[in-house]
Design a protein around this motif. Sequence first.
Motif, PDB file in Angstrom:
ATOM      1  N   LYS A   1     -79.574  12.367  38.189  1.00  0.00           N
ATOM      2  CA  LYS A   1     -78.496  11.252  40.168  1.00  0.00           C
ATOM      3  C   LYS A   1     -80.305  10.857  40.442  1.00  0.00           C
ATOM      4  CE  LYS A   1     -76.025  15.199  39.585  1.00  0.00           C
ATOM      5  NZ  LYS A   1     -76.632  15.839  38.420  1.00  0.00           N
ATOM      6  N   GLY A   2     -81.150  10.835  39.891  1.00  0.00           N
ATOM      7  CA  GLY A   2     -82.265   9.429  40.926  1.00  0.00           C
ATOM      8  C   GLY A   2     -83.824  11.147  40.998  1.00  0.00           C
ATOM      9  N   ASN A   3     -83.833  12.593  40.692  1.00  0.00           N
ATOM     10  CA  ASN A   3     -84.822  13.453  39.991  1.00  0.00           C
ATOM     11  C   ASN A   3     -85.118  13.818  38.929  1.00  0.00           C
ATOM     12  OD1 ASN A   3     -83.812  14.117  43.349  1.00  0.00           O
ATOM     13  ND2 ASN A   3     -82.329  14.618  42.020  1.00  0.00           N
ATOM     14  N   LEU A   4     -86.701  13.310  38.849  1.00  0.00           N
ATOM     15  CA  LEU A   4     -87.137  13.614  38.102  1.00  0.00           C
ATOM     16  C   LEU A   4     -88.027  14.979  38.432  1.00  0.00           C
ATOM     17  CD1 LEU A   4     -88.925  12.741  35.760  1.00  0.00           C
ATOM     18  CD2 LEU A   4     -90.761  11.767  37.288  1.00  0.00           C
ATOM     19  N   PHE A   5     -87.668  15.817  37.180  1.00  0.00           N
ATOM     20  CA  PHE A   5     -88.790  17.088  37.382  1.00  0.00           C
ATOM     21  C   PHE A   5     -90.019  17.277  36.220  1.00  0.00           C
ATOM     22  CE2 PHE A   5     -84.139  17.379  38.774  1.00  0.00           C
ATOM     23  CZ  PHE A   5     -83.937  18.144  40.008  1.00  0.00           C
ATOM     24  N   LEU A   6     -90.415  18.181  36.900  1.00  0.00           N
ATOM     25  CA  LEU A   6     -91.893  18.364  35.747  1.00  0.00           C
ATOM     26  C   LEU A   6     -91.016  19.605  35.392  1.00  0.00           C
ATOM     27  CD1 LEU A   6     -94.429  17.903  34.598  1.00  0.00           C
ATOM     28  CD2 LEU A   6     -95.807  18.613  36.241  1.00  0.00           C
ATOM     29  N   CYS A   7     -91.117  20.121  34.744  1.00  0.00           N
ATOM     30  CA  CYS A   7     -91.143  21.785  34.001  1.00  0.00           C
ATOM     31  C   CYS A   7     -92.131  22.268  32.681  1.00  0.00           C
ATOM     32  CB  CYS A   7     -89.465  20.995  33.545  1.00  0.00           C
ATOM     33  SG  CYS A   7     -88.386  21.087  34.741  1.00  0.00           S
ATOM     34  N   ARG A   8     -92.203  23.207  33.013  1.00  0.00           N
ATOM     35  CA  ARG A   8     -92.640  24.400  32.364  1.00  0.00           C
ATOM     36  C   ARG A   8     -91.237  25.185  30.927  1.00  0.00           C
ATOM     37  NH1 ARG A   8     -95.803  26.567  35.513  1.00  0.00           N
ATOM     38  NH2 ARG A   8     -97.463  24.619  34.636  1.00  0.00           N
TER      39      ARG A   8
ATOM     40  N   ALA B   1     -94.974  25.003  27.088  1.00  0.00           N
ATOM     41  CA  ALA B   1     -95.507  23.124  27.095  1.00  0.00           C
ATOM     42  C   ALA B   1     -94.288  22.623  28.366  1.00  0.00           C
ATOM     43  CB  ALA B   1     -94.605  22.973  25.916  1.00  0.00           C
ATOM     44  N   GLU B   2     -94.953  21.699  29.282  1.00  0.00           N
ATOM     45  CA  GLU B   2     -94.650  21.003  30.091  1.00  0.00           C
ATOM     46  C   GLU B   2     -94.088  19.668  29.692  1.00  0.00           C
ATOM     47  OE1 GLU B   2     -97.534  20.263  32.699  1.00  0.00           O
ATOM     48  OE2 GLU B   2     -97.242  21.907  33.582  1.00  0.00           O
ATOM     49  N   ILE B   3     -92.558  19.612  30.603  1.00  0.00           N
ATOM     50  CA  ILE B   3     -92.451  18.625  29.675  1.00  0.00           C
ATOM     51  C   ILE B   3     -91.369  17.050  30.918  1.00  0.00           C
ATOM     52  CG2 ILE B   3     -90.960  19.197  27.571  1.00  0.00           C
ATOM     53  CD1 ILE B   3     -88.386  20.256  28.976  1.00  0.00           C
ATOM     54  N   GLU B   4     -90.974  16.390  31.102  1.00  0.00           N
ATOM     55  CA  GLU B   4     -89.566  16.044  31.834  1.00  0.00           C
ATOM     56  C   GLU B   4     -88.627  16.388  31.856  1.00  0.00           C
ATOM     57  OE1 GLU B   4     -93.429  12.514  33.199  1.00  0.00           O
ATOM     58  OE2 GLU B   4     -91.793  11.945  32.438  1.00  0.00           O
ATOM     59  N   VAL B   5     -87.641  16.095  33.189  1.00  0.00           N
ATOM     60  CA  VAL B   5     -86.236  16.549  32.781  1.00  0.00           C
ATOM     61  C   VAL B   5     -86.145  15.362  34.570  1.00  0.00           C
ATOM     62  CG1 VAL B   5     -84.722  17.590  32.597  1.00  0.00           C
ATOM     63  CG2 VAL B   5     -86.700  19.146  31.793  1.00  0.00           C
ATOM     64  N   VAL B   6     -84.764  14.565  33.590  1.00  0.00           N
ATOM     65  CA  VAL B   6     -84.205  14.171  34.507  1.00  0.00           C
ATOM     66  C   VAL B   6     -83.105  14.020  35.082  1.00  0.00           C
ATOM     67  CG1 VAL B   6     -85.357  12.055  35.072  1.00  0.00           C
ATOM     68  CG2 VAL B   6     -83.676  11.952  32.809  1.00  0.00           C
ATOM     69  N   ASP B   7     -82.160  14.523  36.008  1.00  0.00           N
ATOM     70  CA  ASP B   7     -80.773  14.627  36.405  1.00  0.00           C
ATOM     71  C   ASP B   7     -79.735  13.692  36.280  1.00  0.00           C
ATOM     72  OD1 ASP B   7     -81.295  13.846  38.650  1.00  0.00           O
ATOM     73  OD2 ASP B   7     -80.920  15.541  40.030  1.00  0.00           O
TER      74      ASP B   7
END
Length: 237
Positions: free
Chosen positions: A41-48, A33-39
Motif C-alpha cells: 500500500k506504499g508503506n516500507l517498514f524497517l523491522c527487527r 536480524a533487521e529486515i524490510e517489509v512492504v505492505d
Amino acid sequence: MHRFYAPDIESTMLLPDEEAQHCVRVLRLSAGAEIEVVDGKGNLFLCRISEATNKKCSVEIVDKTYISNHWGCHITVVIAPTKNMDRLEWMVEKVTEMGVDRIIPVFCRYSERKVLKTERLQKIMVSAMKQSLKTVLPELCELTPISDVIKSDFDGHKFIAYCDKEIERRNFACEYKKGENVMIMIGPEGDFSKEEIRASLDAGFVPVTLGNSRLRTETAGVFACAAIHTINQLNYA
C-alpha cells in the motif's frame, strides 16, 4: 537488506507463512536480524525479528516510511490473456517491475483463453514488486468482458492498440503526453474484432499502433508500458 511482503504487518506483527518460511528456513535469519517489509500500500517498514521458529516469524516495527509510485501518473494495462500462460506471466512480471497501477485481463471475441486463475499471477506481481524495490502492489482484476472495460469510467486518456490496417490508427508514442493518466488496451492473438474496435472508438478510445513490427500480445503489453515510462522520463525544455 532482505525485503518481505506482509499486507497486514501493522496489525499482526507477523510475516505470512510463505514469507516466514523463506525468511527462517531459506535465509536462516534469526531473532535480532533487521529486515524490510512492504505492505503493498506504499508503506516500507524497517523491522527487527523478535521470534523466528519453524512455525512463525514475528517482528517489531522500528521505522515506517511511505513511498509512493515514482512515475507520477496512473497506468492501466488492459490485455487479453495469451493461450500460453508463461507468456502472460512474463508480461505481468515485467510491467510490474517497470511500474503499473492496474492490470485488467480482458475477454474478447477472439480470445484464446476463456478462463483465468489469478493466484499465480498475484504471486509473480508480489515477487516483482519486491525485486524492483517498490512498495505499492498493482491491482490485478479478474478476467473482464471487453464490453465492461469499454463502458467503464477512467480519469485519463484511453488507447486501443490493434493490427487491423483498415481502420485508421495513430502512433502511440506521439499521442501519449507526459504525465497523463493512461489506459492502453491490447487484444488477443487474433486481434480485436472490427465491432470491438468501433465500440471502443465510440467510447472515446484513441486508435493507435505500437510501430511497424507485428508484436505478440505480451510483447505489446511490455512495449506500451515501457513507452509510457520513457516518455514520462523525458526532460522537455
